[in-house]
Every structure is written in C-alpha cells, then in structure tokens.
Design an enzyme around this catalytic site. Structure first.
Site, mmCIF file in Angstrom:
data_model
loop_
_atom_site.group_PDB
_atom_site.id
_atom_site.type_symbol
_atom_site.label_atom_id
_atom_site.label_comp_id
_atom_site.label_asym_id
_atom_site.label_seq_id
_atom_site.Cartn_x
_atom_site.Cartn_y
_atom_site.Cartn_z
ATOM 1 N N ASP A 1 31.237 44.473 30.767
ATOM 2 C CA ASP A 1 30.653 45.719 31.488
ATOM 3 C C ASP A 1 29.893 46.531 30.617
ATOM 4 O O ASP A 1 29.191 46.053 29.612
ATOM 5 C CB ASP A 1 32.083 46.462 31.641
ATOM 6 C CG ASP A 1 33.046 46.859 30.465
ATOM 7 O OD1 ASP A 1 32.722 46.531 29.383
ATOM 8 O OD2 ASP A 1 33.926 47.551 30.456
ATOM 9 N N HIS B 1 33.832 36.205 32.914
ATOM 10 C CA HIS B 1 33.963 37.473 33.309
ATOM 11 C C HIS B 1 32.559 38.565 32.608
ATOM 12 O O HIS B 1 33.053 38.827 31.618
ATOM 13 C CB HIS B 1 35.104 38.049 33.537
ATOM 14 C CG HIS B 1 35.061 39.500 34.281
ATOM 15 N ND1 HIS B 1 35.092 39.633 35.562
ATOM 16 C CD2 HIS B 1 34.982 40.865 33.871
ATOM 17 C CE1 HIS B 1 35.177 40.963 35.859
ATOM 18 N NE2 HIS B 1 34.989 41.504 34.847
ATOM 19 N N ASP C 1 38.430 28.925 34.897
ATOM 20 C CA ASP C 1 37.082 29.540 34.511
ATOM 21 C C ASP C 1 36.206 29.801 35.930
ATOM 22 O O ASP C 1 35.702 29.037 36.464
ATOM 23 C CB ASP C 1 36.321 27.951 34.131
ATOM 24 C CG ASP C 1 34.797 28.479 33.807
ATOM 25 O OD1 ASP C 1 34.777 29.655 33.380
ATOM 26 O OD2 ASP C 1 34.019 27.441 33.704
ATOM 27 N N GLU D 1 37.808 36.773 30.481
ATOM 28 C CA GLU D 1 36.858 37.536 30.247
ATOM 29 C C GLU D 1 36.154 37.409 28.729
ATOM 30 O O GLU D 1 36.543 36.181 28.070
ATOM 31 C CB GLU D 1 37.621 38.923 29.929
ATOM 32 C CG GLU D 1 36.843 40.199 29.573
ATOM 33 C CD GLU D 1 37.530 41.456 29.627
ATOM 34 O OE1 GLU D 1 37.206 42.515 30.065
ATOM 35 O OE2 GLU D 1 38.663 41.401 29.012
#
Length: 844
Positions: free
Chosen positions: A323, A652, A700, A709
């Site tokens: 992020d 992710h 996955d 993540e």
C-alpha cells in the site's frame, strides 16, 4: 475463481431484469459513467483517468441473501479495451462488507463468468456492484445475462500441490544438510532415488515414516541425502513413482537472493523515481507522493483533525506493505534488521561485507564511498527522523505512529497516481522507541562514513528516548485502521529494552545499562525470544542480539549471560526444526498473519547463535528453514518470487499487480509472501480455505492480503538470512585467517606474580576499521584481572578485546591503544599472533 458458465443453480433468481429486456430499471450507475441499453445489453461509458475500481460502478440493490446458503453469480460482459473489473456482492452501506469479491478480466469479445460462494450473514438488501473504474483510458463496458440464484453447493477448494515429493526447489549447499518430505499414506519405509540431471542414479536410500504432520494433517515420510556432495544442476528425487521438482547442489546458490531481497526496498521507496537502469524497464516507475498531480504529496502533511496544528515534511522512506502507507513501528524493525545485516559483517568471523559494499547493490547512491546497504538504510532513517514531533510542540521528541492516505485505495494503483489526502496520525510510545533504537544503531554505523548524519541520528535517538520515558503509555488506537493498518501495541516493555540496548551499545551510558539489567525481560529467554518469533510487536530480542554480538560496556559475566540466552532460544528453535515433518524452525501450529516472517526471525536467532558458537546444529536449522520457505512445505510452494519451480507470483501489492492488470508486473524476484495464516481474514481466503489445516491456510492470490501480503518487515529478515546462508561455505571454521591490514605492538612488564601489558593496534590499510575485535591466545596460564580502554573477555587461554564506547573506529594510518593487568605463575610468554576482525595482523 472464474469458471465457464454452466447455467444457474437451482433456487430463486435474485436479480431483476438481468437480461435488460425491460430497459435499465432497477439498475443504477455512477454519474460519471452513464449507461443505456444497446442491442439488448447494458453499456456504460467509463471516462478516462479513474483511479480506483469504485470510481465507476454499475450495480443493483435490494438483493436478499440467507446466511449459509450457496449462490451462483453469472454474467456475460465485454469492453472496448481489455480491462479488469471487480465484481462484489456486498452490503450496500458502509462498511461495505463483502460476501463475494473477485477480479474478473474482461476482453473485447463477450466472456461469460460464473462464481459460486456462500453467504456468511443474512441480508435484506445486499448489493451487486460491478466496479469498473481504474483505467487511464476511456472505454465502453457492456453487460448481459446477469443472474444470481440460490441453492448452489459451494465448491471445495483443493490446492494444486504438485508432486508429493517435497524439496527445496532452489537447492542444497554441498556441505549442508539435505532432506525432504514425501506425502504418502504408506506406513512402511519406501525406497528413494536421487537422480542426476542426465537420469543416472546419484544415490539411493529409504524413507523414515513420520506419521501425521499436525501442521498439515498429511501423513508423511522424511528422507535424507546429506552424504551427497557432488555439485550439479537439475537433481530430482523419485519415490514410489513420484518425482520432485528439480534442484541444484552447490555453493553460491543464495548470492542472487541476497541481492534481490535487498533490492525489494529500493523498489518500494517513496518519493523517488525507480530507475530502469537499476531494476529494468518492467519495474521502473515515477516517483510517488511528491506533490505532482494527482498526488497531494508528503512534503507538507497535516495531522488528522484534532491531533496537531502543524505540518511535517515526511518525504522518503519505504511504502510498507504494497500500500502507500509508511509506519514507524514497521519501518523501525525493518531498517534495524537491514543495519544488523551490515553490522554482522563487522562482528561475525565468516560474514562477508563485500556484496553489500559501495557499487554492489541496486541503489542510486552508488559511488559515494558508503556501503550500498547503508545507503538504503539511510533512505528510511531520514524518513523516521522526519516523523519526530518538533521542539516546542506538545509531545516534542515523540514520533508520529504513521502517515498514510485518509481512505483506503484500491488495487491496482501506482504511487504517483494516488489522489488521497495524506495525514499524520498521533504519536505513540512504541513508534518513539522504534525511532530511538534504529537511530542509535545508525549513529555507530554511519560514524565512519558520514559523521554529520550519525550525529543527527544520535540526537534523534536520545531525544526520542527522553520523550518515551516522559510518556511511557501513549498507545496507538487499535481502531485507527481507515486508510492504513492500525499497528497498535499496548505493551512497550520490549521496545524500551530494545532502545536501551541500542543506546547503551552506542554510547556506553550507564543510564541505559541500568534500564537493561533491571528490566523483567533481561533474564527471561522466552520473553526476549518468543517461540512464535520476533515481530514488530515483540522487539526485545533485537536488543538482545545486539548486546550479544556488538562490542559494548557489559562485563564479561553479563556478556556470557546474554549470549547464553541467545543460544538457549536457538536450542529451542533447532529442536523444533529437528522434530518437524518439514524441517521448519517454528513451534506448534499457530500459523498467523506473516508466519513466514516469524520463521525467518527464528532463523536470524539461529544464525546469530552459529556466529557466536560455530555449532553446525544452528546453521543446519537455518538451512532447513530455507528448505521450508523454498518448497519443502505442505503446499509444495516456494514463497519467494523468482525462486523455485512453483513460486508465489501474485502477492498482495498495489503496483506489482499483474493478476489484476496484465500491463503491470508480478512482484520482483526476492519478495517473500506472508504465508499460512489460520485466521484467513480476507474474503478470498474465507471463500477458499475454510477448515484448512494450519500450514495449508495459504493461497497465491493478490486479493488474499491475510495470507499473501508482502511487506518490508518480512523482507528484512529474508535479506539477513540470505546473506547468512550465502556466507556458509565448505569448511567454515577451519580456514587459516587471511592477512589483515593491521599491525599490533604488544608490550608487557612483569612484576612478582603478575604483569601489566599494553597493546597498540595500527590500521595499515586504506579503509576505516569499525568496530574492531582483536583476538589472541596465551601459551600459558596468564589470567587478565583488570583492563582499561577496551572490553576484554577471556575463556581459558583465548582472549578477545573489543572497543570502549569512544574508540570503536580505527581510521587509516591511525592507532588505538589499551591495556590490562593480570596474574601468572612460572614461565610466561608474550603472545605473538593476533587477529583483527578475523584477519591476521603483523606484529611490531
């Protein structure tokens, strides 16, 4: 998972006018994407430049769902350009909890998609939302034959685990342990064959029946071929007609991983263009959050409303977990472990600093005379210090807990396209102590290279310590999770211990020593090194590792004690590895979010114990941990991108998002996935993994943030461990020391039954030596009783001298001196051989 449409499941239809034969009602769309019926389809015009999937939506409300009921959702769609849309069945109001969420790739030709899911809760008025935003180009999206029916039986997810013969898919060091696991219901041993790449037999043996592995519920055998030391590529193991993935035997298997794991941090830098010349065109991108539209920038960031009335320049640093947030508590442990990887090369006998040196890594600061690994660390350290509350403000010296977007952004989204307001969140004691610890470590490591930066670090560290002592119980709000993770922690005794350890090691100030020796953690091995592994919430062990390995003002007895706690913890991890069906140095079945990072942190403790003792039981456990991470596990999955035949590729991440956008890359090589997580908090994991055995709770998939993540504090121990295993070469501990650029003058004066000796070390090389460690052995029974200007430990005839707090660096051409008194009996002899940091010095 998308499957060909095979007709609606039995049960009532929940969608009204799904074929649009009655026009558009009751369908709705966002104002920016007007829709109409064209040739029997609902077509929406999506504008260019939408950033998030939810910036443009076509949907229908008032859909009833029944908890526990299975549903089949199907639709046909096409678009004027290939796009990836998000298809959600969710609450129609905040918090928009999803019952189903998928990323569906839509092409220019009609494609029919079907999903089966089970509702977790009752809904009187759920919402079907096709989120079609996030494209730089304008396009037309067309939809038809939308159906949502009840009564479907949710499919049982069966992971593709490939061969039941599980090995390290990268390979095994020539002199290291070599073992694997075979999944089989057979209750008697089975024959195994090690095959060379040309098909010839390299070795044979029989398996050992382990029984049921509690982490996977698999019945397994184990096998060992450690006696094979012939280097080669493309080995395989065959058991009962089943053949493993190929692997190599040799040395240097992990040299590229050492580099790739560290490159992860440059890839995730904030505030700088990522250069194609360093990482390749596929991974190059513009700088993020530099006040270039649509960014609002990190150079003048305000606090959340009511937190403060100032702004801070918090440019730089690393994006945390794919992020765009930057967190001091996660950033602190990450940069500390990066610096520890470098500091190990100054203290451990067989650690090689050359691959971390200036011009060796993928950083733009090459050629500045500073080791590249410290250049990377400096990018994060500068950011951490910018997060400190300015003098004159309330809570001056504390560190803001985090900075991130006001609201969550979607996937995919490159940093330079993030339009969200950035906000500083309140200071916390945990963040402040992370700053104190990391900055104190910075001060001693940067002193030989950039004294001004080192001074800045030490000032920030001592200021942060004083602020934390004055405000010991300011905790992050566990509910502060909008736009970024909360990272809350209401027990900071471990952060106090870590910060005190780093400050004591750097300064020698007895104030910090007093805090350490009176801490309830100091003599509690389990508190320092939890069996579940170090983490951002459990950092005391970082301080203990520093105290055990870096020269400091501890007495010889205190040093012996802290080292004993390191080896005691490592003994437990080594025993766990020996007992595990898959060799993993991890206790029990409590696989939680980021379990792979906790495995790696246990491996860091094991590696440190090996550095302290040279005992191969610790290095063997580290290597078995690498086996687990790289394929010898219940899923036959390498968790590190680019390593192994069956590696994770869809972690992710917002801009390594190939699964959602084919124009974007998969994660860069050397990125480690979080791994199995029994709590399966995300919708994808909940749909697929209900009832999973602990070590099987992984998928996955880019949407499975709970299991897949990637983040800085997971790659930091991977980089440390990759360096450790790359440094393991055949015969470690048996080689003659290399000649070092140093000269030792030893002068001794005898008196009755004792002596006084003076030692001078001269650096005859062209690079500073920092810190230094001088070792020698007496040929007789001389015993040192008192010393000055250094810290000396003696075991039998072997002596080690380390710097005092003020003389840890020997500049080129300069010298340091120290002395000691001792006792002796009978004939005495001065030592004639000295090693400085493992290399042999000449004697004057």
């Amino acid at each position: 998972m998308a499957v060909p449409y095979a007709g609606a499941a039995e049960g009532p239809e929940q969608i009204v006018n799904g074929d649009f034969s009655a026009g558009t009602a009751p369908w709705w769309w966002t104002e920016n994407s007007p829709a109409s019926v064209v040739d029997g389809e609902l077509c929406a015009e999506v504008p260019a430049g939408t950033l998030n999937p939810w910036d443009a939506i076509v949907g229908q409300d008032d859909i009833p769902l029944v908890a526990g009921e299975g549903y089949e959702l199907s639709f046909t769609a096409h678009a004027s350009i290939p796009v990836t849309i998000r298809t959600n069945v969710q609450m129609a109001v905040d918090p928009w909890t999803t019952e189903h969420s998928s990323a569906d790739q839509i092409t220019t030709e009609p494609v029919t998609v079907s999903h089966i899911f089970a509702a977790d809760a009752d809904h009187d008025a759920a919402q079907l939302a096709f989120q079609i935003g996030g494209s730089e180009e304008a396009f037309t999206f067309c939809l038809d034959n939308v159906s949502l029916t009840g009564g479907a039986e949710p499919p049982v997810y069966e992971p593709d685990t490939g061969s039941p013969v599980r090995v390290n898919q990268v390979g095994y060091l020539t002199e290291g342990p070599k073992s694997g696991t075979f999944v089989s219901d057979e209750t008697t041993p089975l024959a195994w064959t090690l095959n060379a790449s040309d098909g010839t037999t390299a070795a044979t043996g029989t398996t050992e029946v382990f029984g049921t592995d509690p982490t996977s519920d698999q019945h397994v055998h184990t096998f060992d071929f450690s006696e094979v030391t012939e280097p080669g590529e493309g080995y395989t193991v065959t058991i009962a007609g089943e053949t493993s993935e190929p692997f190599d035997i040799g040395d240097g298997l992990y040299s590229q991983l050492r580099s790739d794991a560290l490159a992860y941090f440059y890839h995730n830098r904030s505030g700088i263009e990522i250069d194609a010349d360093l990482v390749g065109a596929e991974y190059a991108r513009p700088a993020g959050h530099l006040n270039v539209a649509p960014n609002q920038g990190d150079d003048n960031v305000p606090c959340q409303p009511g937190v403060c009335d100032y702004t801070l320049d918090v440019t730089g640093g690393w994006y945390d977990a794919g992020d765009h947030g930057k967190y001091v508590v996660n950033g602190g442990i990450s940069v500390a472990q990066m610096m520890s990887e470098y500091e190990r090369t100054l203290t451990a006998e067989h650690a090689d600093g050359d691959p971390l040196g200036d011009g060796e890594l993928r950083v733009p600061e090459q050629g500045n005379g500073i080791p590249d690994i410290l250049d990377e660390a400096a990018w994060q350290l500068d950011f951490l210090m910018k997060m400190q509350v300015p003098a004159g403000e309330e809570l001056a010296g504390m560190a803001h807990h985090k900075i991130h977007d006001e609201n969550w952004t979607g996937l995919p989204l490159l940093p330079h396209n993030d339009p969200q307001l950035r906000e500083l969140h309140p200071p916390s004691t945990a963040a402040t102590l992370n700053l104190a610890a990391a900055a104190a470590q910075c001060a001693r490591l940067f002193e030989p290279y950039d004294a001004a930066f080192a001074d800045r670090c030490l000032t920030a560290a001592t200021t942060a310590w004083q602020a934390a002592v004055a405000n010991p119980e300011i905790y992050a709000d566990p509910n502060d999770g909008t736009g970024g993770g909360a990272y809350s922690d209401n027990n900071v005794t471990d952060e106090f211990y870590w910060a005190a350890a780093e400050l004591f090691t750097t300064t020698g100030d007895p104030v910090y020593r007093e805090h350490l020796v009176t801490s309830p953690l100091h003599e509690d091995t389990d508190a320092l090194f939890p069996r579940g592994g170090l983490s951002w919430q459990s950092t005391a062990g970082l301080g203990a590792l520093t105290l055990a390995t870096v020269p400091n003002e501890f007495t010889a007895a205190e040093m012996t004690g802290i080292r004993a706690r390191v080896t005691e913890a490592a003994d437990g991890f080594a025993a766990d590895s020996q007992a595990a069906a898959y060799g993993v140095p991890f206790a029990g079945t409590n696989y939680v979010w980021g379990s792979n990072s906790q495995v790696l942190n246990n491996m860091v403790v094991l590696g440190t114990a090996y550095d302290l003792t040279g005992d191969s039981k610790y290095s063997d456990a580290v290597l078995r941990g690498m086996d687990y991470l790289l394929g010898r596990n219940p899923l036959n999955q390498s968790y590190v991108t680019g390593y192994g035949e069956r590696d994770s590729k869809n972690q992710h991440h917002r801009f390594w998002a190939n699964q959602l956008d084919p124009d974007l890359p998969n994660p860069a090589p050397g990125s480690v996935a979080g791994g199995p997580n029994v709590e399966i908090q995300d919708p994808v994991a909940q749909d697929l993994l209900q009832g999973c055995a602990p070590a099987m709770c992984y998928v996955d998939h880019i949407e499975s943030w709970a299991t897949n993540e990637i983040t800085i504090n997971w790659n930091a121990p991977l980089a440390w461990v990759a360096a450790f295993v790359d440094d393991l070469e055949p015969g470690d501990g048996n080689e003659e020391p290399e000649e070092a650029a140093c000269e030792v003058t030893y002068t001794s004066y005898r008196w009755s039954s004792g002596f006084t000796s003076y030692v001078e070390i001269t650096n005859t090389g062209t690079e500073p030596v920092s810190p230094w460690e001088l070792t020698w052995s007496f040929a007789d029974n001389q015993q040192i009783t008192h010393h000055w200007s250094s810290q000396i430990t003696q075991t039998g005839q072997d002596v080690t001298a380390r710097p005092a707090a003020w003389n840890g660096t020997i500049a080129p051409g300069a010298s340091v001196s120290f002395g000691f008194n001792g006792t002796s009996a009978g004939q005495v002899a001065d030592p004639t051989a000295f090693q400085l940091n493992g290399g042999t010095c000449t004697t004057a």
